[in-house]
Enzyme design. Structure first.
Site, PDB file in Angstrom:
ATOM      1  N   ASP A  12       0.761  -1.185  -0.014  1.00  0.00           N
ATOM      2  CA  ASP A  12      -0.068   0.104   0.086  1.00  0.00           C
ATOM      3  C   ASP A  12       0.809   1.155   0.059  1.00  0.00           C
ATOM      4  OD1 ASP A  12      -3.004   1.032   0.595  1.00  0.00           O
ATOM      5  OD2 ASP A  12      -1.310   2.128   1.824  1.00  0.00           O
ATOM      6  N   TYR A  42       3.260   9.806  -0.360  1.00  0.00           N
ATOM      7  CA  TYR A  42       4.197   9.236   0.499  1.00  0.00           C
ATOM      8  C   TYR A  42       5.836   9.435  -0.482  1.00  0.00           C
ATOM      9  CZ  TYR A  42       0.571   6.466   2.454  1.00  0.00           C
ATOM     10  OH  TYR A  42      -0.698   6.074   3.156  1.00  0.00           O
ATOM     11  N   LYS A  62      -2.736   6.040  -4.100  1.00  0.00           N
ATOM     12  CA  LYS A  62      -3.794   6.894  -3.980  1.00  0.00           C
ATOM     13  C   LYS A  62      -3.843   8.422  -4.611  1.00  0.00           C
ATOM     14  CE  LYS A  62      -3.389   4.688   0.469  1.00  0.00           C
ATOM     15  NZ  LYS A  62      -2.401   4.721   0.867  1.00  0.00           N
ATOM     16  N   HIS A  85      -7.551   9.555  -1.796  1.00  0.00           N
ATOM     17  CA  HIS A  85      -7.018   9.514  -0.594  1.00  0.00           C
ATOM     18  C   HIS A  85      -7.654   9.960   0.854  1.00  0.00           C
ATOM     19  CE1 HIS A  85      -2.662   9.230   1.200  1.00  0.00           C
ATOM     20  NE2 HIS A  85      -3.400   9.058   2.196  1.00  0.00           N
TER      21      HIS A  85
HETATM   22  N1  LIG Z   1      -5.238   6.241   3.767  1.00  0.00           N
HETATM   23  C1  LIG Z   1      -4.818   7.076   4.767  1.00  0.00           C
HETATM   24  O1  LIG Z   1      -4.950   8.007   4.949  1.00  0.00           O
HETATM   25  C2  LIG Z   1      -3.702   6.453   5.436  1.00  0.00           C
HETATM   26  C3  LIG Z   1      -3.200   7.025   6.662  1.00  0.00           C
HETATM   27  C4  LIG Z   1      -2.170   6.321   7.519  1.00  0.00           C
HETATM   28  C5  LIG Z   1      -1.529   5.465   6.781  1.00  0.00           C
HETATM   29  N2  LIG Z   1      -1.948   4.786   5.850  1.00  0.00           N
HETATM   30  C6  LIG Z   1      -1.485   3.350   5.623  1.00  0.00           C
HETATM   31  O2  LIG Z   1      -1.357   2.362   6.408  1.00  0.00           O
HETATM   32  C7  LIG Z   1      -0.341   2.070   6.849  1.00  0.00           C
HETATM   33  C8  LIG Z   1      -0.138   1.494   8.277  1.00  0.00           C
HETATM   34  O3  LIG Z   1      -0.161   2.766   8.971  1.00  0.00           O
HETATM   35  P1  LIG Z   1       0.765   3.573   9.838  1.00  0.00           P
HETATM   36  O4  LIG Z   1       2.055   3.341   9.212  1.00  0.00           O
HETATM   37  O5  LIG Z   1       0.382   4.887   9.928  1.00  0.00           O
HETATM   38  O6  LIG Z   1       0.922   2.801  11.234  1.00  0.00           O
HETATM   39  P2  LIG Z   1       0.842   1.218  11.896  1.00  0.00           P
HETATM   40  O7  LIG Z   1       1.270   0.282  10.971  1.00  0.00           O
HETATM   41  O8  LIG Z   1      -0.006   1.240  12.859  1.00  0.00           O
HETATM   42  O9  LIG Z   1       2.200   1.521  12.870  1.00  0.00           O
HETATM   43  C9  LIG Z   1       3.530   1.662  12.383  1.00  0.00           C
HETATM   44  C10 LIG Z   1       4.410   1.981  13.605  1.00  0.00           C
HETATM   45  O10 LIG Z   1       4.485   0.598  14.192  1.00  0.00           O
HETATM   46  C11 LIG Z   1       5.798   0.203  14.449  1.00  0.00           C
HETATM   47  N3  LIG Z   1       5.688  -1.390  14.371  1.00  0.00           N
HETATM   48  C12 LIG Z   1       5.354  -2.016  13.264  1.00  0.00           C
HETATM   49  N4  LIG Z   1       5.121  -3.289  13.584  1.00  0.00           N
HETATM   50  C13 LIG Z   1       5.521  -3.480  14.951  1.00  0.00           C
HETATM   51  C14 LIG Z   1       5.826  -4.390  15.690  1.00  0.00           C
HETATM   52  N5  LIG Z   1       5.644  -5.499  15.400  1.00  0.00           N
HETATM   53  N6  LIG Z   1       6.311  -4.147  17.226  1.00  0.00           N
HETATM   54  C15 LIG Z   1       6.565  -2.798  17.492  1.00  0.00           C
HETATM   55  N7  LIG Z   1       6.226  -1.764  16.523  1.00  0.00           N
HETATM   56  C16 LIG Z   1       5.874  -2.078  15.370  1.00  0.00           C
HETATM   57  C17 LIG Z   1       6.543   0.960  13.185  1.00  0.00           C
HETATM   58  O11 LIG Z   1       7.912   1.192  13.440  1.00  0.00           O
HETATM   59  P3  LIG Z   1       9.049   0.449  12.476  1.00  0.00           P
HETATM   60  O12 LIG Z   1       8.691   0.900  11.244  1.00  0.00           O
HETATM   61  O13 LIG Z   1      10.300   1.367  13.057  1.00  0.00           O
HETATM   62  O14 LIG Z   1       9.021  -0.972  12.701  1.00  0.00           O
HETATM   63  C18 LIG Z   1       5.836   2.007  12.922  1.00  0.00           C
HETATM   64  O15 LIG Z   1       6.596   3.110  13.832  1.00  0.00           O
HETATM   65  C19 LIG Z   1       0.672   2.999   6.302  1.00  0.00           C
HETATM   66  O16 LIG Z   1       2.027   2.656   6.064  1.00  0.00           O
HETATM   67  C20 LIG Z   1      -0.186   3.439   4.971  1.00  0.00           C
HETATM   68  O17 LIG Z   1       0.290   2.481   3.981  1.00  0.00           O
HETATM   69  C21 LIG Z   1      -3.139   5.085   5.116  1.00  0.00           C
END
Ligand SMILES: NC(=O)c1ccc[n+]([C@@H]2O[C@H](COP(=O)([O-])OP(=O)(O)OC[C@H]3O[C@@H](n4cnc5c(N)ncnc54)[C@H](OP(=O)(O)O)[C@@H]3O)[C@@H](O)[C@H]2O)c1
Length: 279
Positions: free
Chosen positions: A49, A54, A79, A112
């Site tokens: 994704d 990004y 997106k 988005h």
């Molecule tokens: N459509 C939208 O508006 C929107 C908005 C936000 C996000 N997204 C999508 O959703 C995806 C996921 O959301 P997100 O990146 O915001 O947050 P998330 O996946 O909830 O959390 C990511 C964070 O958690 C840490 N992490 C991941 N796995 C872990 C584990 N097993 N143990 C401990 N810490 C862990 C990562 O650090 P490290 O990388 O250092 O491991 C990072 O800091 C995004 O990457 C993006 O593709 C979409």
């Protein structure tokens, strides 16, 4: 029940979308994103994704090519960013994303954020891309029920996916019910609330019971709730750990305990208040 990292949900147009994928928000263009995507593919992930905003689509494309996987085995999402909303500008933004990714089609293209007054014409551009076979499925992100109702009234094709913030502190039950009723697959962003949930005492207790990490418990909870999930990590051990959620099942009681952690608390913007890129 979902049994493996390759398992898919069937979208309302028949396209199969993996239940689990890698998110790359805030992953740096260049080696950081190339490594993350290659590790994910190496550990069996089939879905990536990304988004124009990004600024790492080129690295995602490079990683896909370097991993040597067949394009048809992968499910790639991007997106259209807020500042590109509008009919012609969305068509242009799509071409730019494809070019950066080095792909000749996308599996899923999303609006988005809704914004206020352009998402209908933006959607009409997505419908055109879909009808022309440039993208296998189209959807939205951060749409509340009122945005979806308006979209459904003013469009030919129903979105196949709504990707929204979703985690144990924001369970979006009304939106989820609405999406289920309309055949729109819900997809969770920030499933781990960017790490904020990992010390929650209820989740820690449940994780110990199953001998799993808190991240694994949350991601399993997503899947058992019928929600597609795309956790982000730039660390190979966590990329592997996050996807190791197919050898246990949360009991109904534990599912309910996790549901009850909801406090309608967001880590990101409320879609009705999101203005970045729209000014
Ligand atoms: N459509 C939208 O508006 C929107 C908005 C936000 C996000 N997204 C999508 O959703 C995806 C996921 O959301 P997100 O990146 O915001 O947050 P998330 O996946 O909830 O959390 C990511 C964070 O958690 C840490 N992490 C991941 N796995 C872990 C584990 N097993 N143990 C401990 N810490 C862990 C990562 O650090 P490290 O990388 O250092 O491991 C990072 O800091 C995004 O990457 C993006 O593709 C979409």
């Amino acid at each position: 029940m979902v049994k493996s990292l390759q398992d898919t949900t069937t979208l309302h147009n028949g396209v199969k979308m993996p239940w689990f994928g890698l998110g790359v928000f805030k992953v740096k263009e260049g080696q950081e994103v190339i490594d993350s995507v290659k590790w994910a593919i190496k550990h069996g992930y089939k879905s990536i994704d990304t988004a124009a905003v990004y600024q790492n689509e080129e690295g995602v494309g490079q990683a896909i090519r370097e991993s040597g996987i067949n394009r048809e085995e992968l499910f790639v999402t991007s997106k259209v960013w807020n500042s590109d909303q509008g009919y012609e500008s969305t068509l242009q933004a799509f071409e730019t994303s494809l070019q950066k990714l080095g792909l000749d089609y996308l599996d899923l293209y999303l609006i988005h954020w809704p914004g206020k007054d352009k998402y209908i014409e933006t959607w009409h551009a997505l419908e055109k891309l879909y009808k022309e076979g440039r993208v296998r499925a189209i959807g939205v992100s951060n749409f509340h029920i009122h945005h979806l109702e308006n979209l459904l009234k003013n469009s030919e094709i129903k979105p196949m996916v709504n990707q929204v913030e979703y985690h144990p502190h924001l369970t979006q039950t009304e939106l989820h019910e609405f999406c289920k009723k309309e055949g729109i697959q819900l997809e969770s962003w920030s499933p781990l609330k960017r790490g904020e949930l990992l010390n929650d005492s209820t989740l820690v207790e449940i994780s110990q019971k199953y001998n799993k990490s808190v991240a694994q418990v949350i991601l399993r909870w997503d899947l058992q709730n019928g929600v597609v999930t795309i956790p982000k990590s730039i660390k190979e051990n966590r990329i592997k750990e996050n996807a190791d959620v197919f050898d246990f099942e949360l009991s109904q009681e534990d599912m309910e305990k996790i549901n009850s952690l909801n406090k309608n608390d967001r880590i990101g913007s409320d879609p009705d208040e999101m203005t970045a890129g729209f000014e």
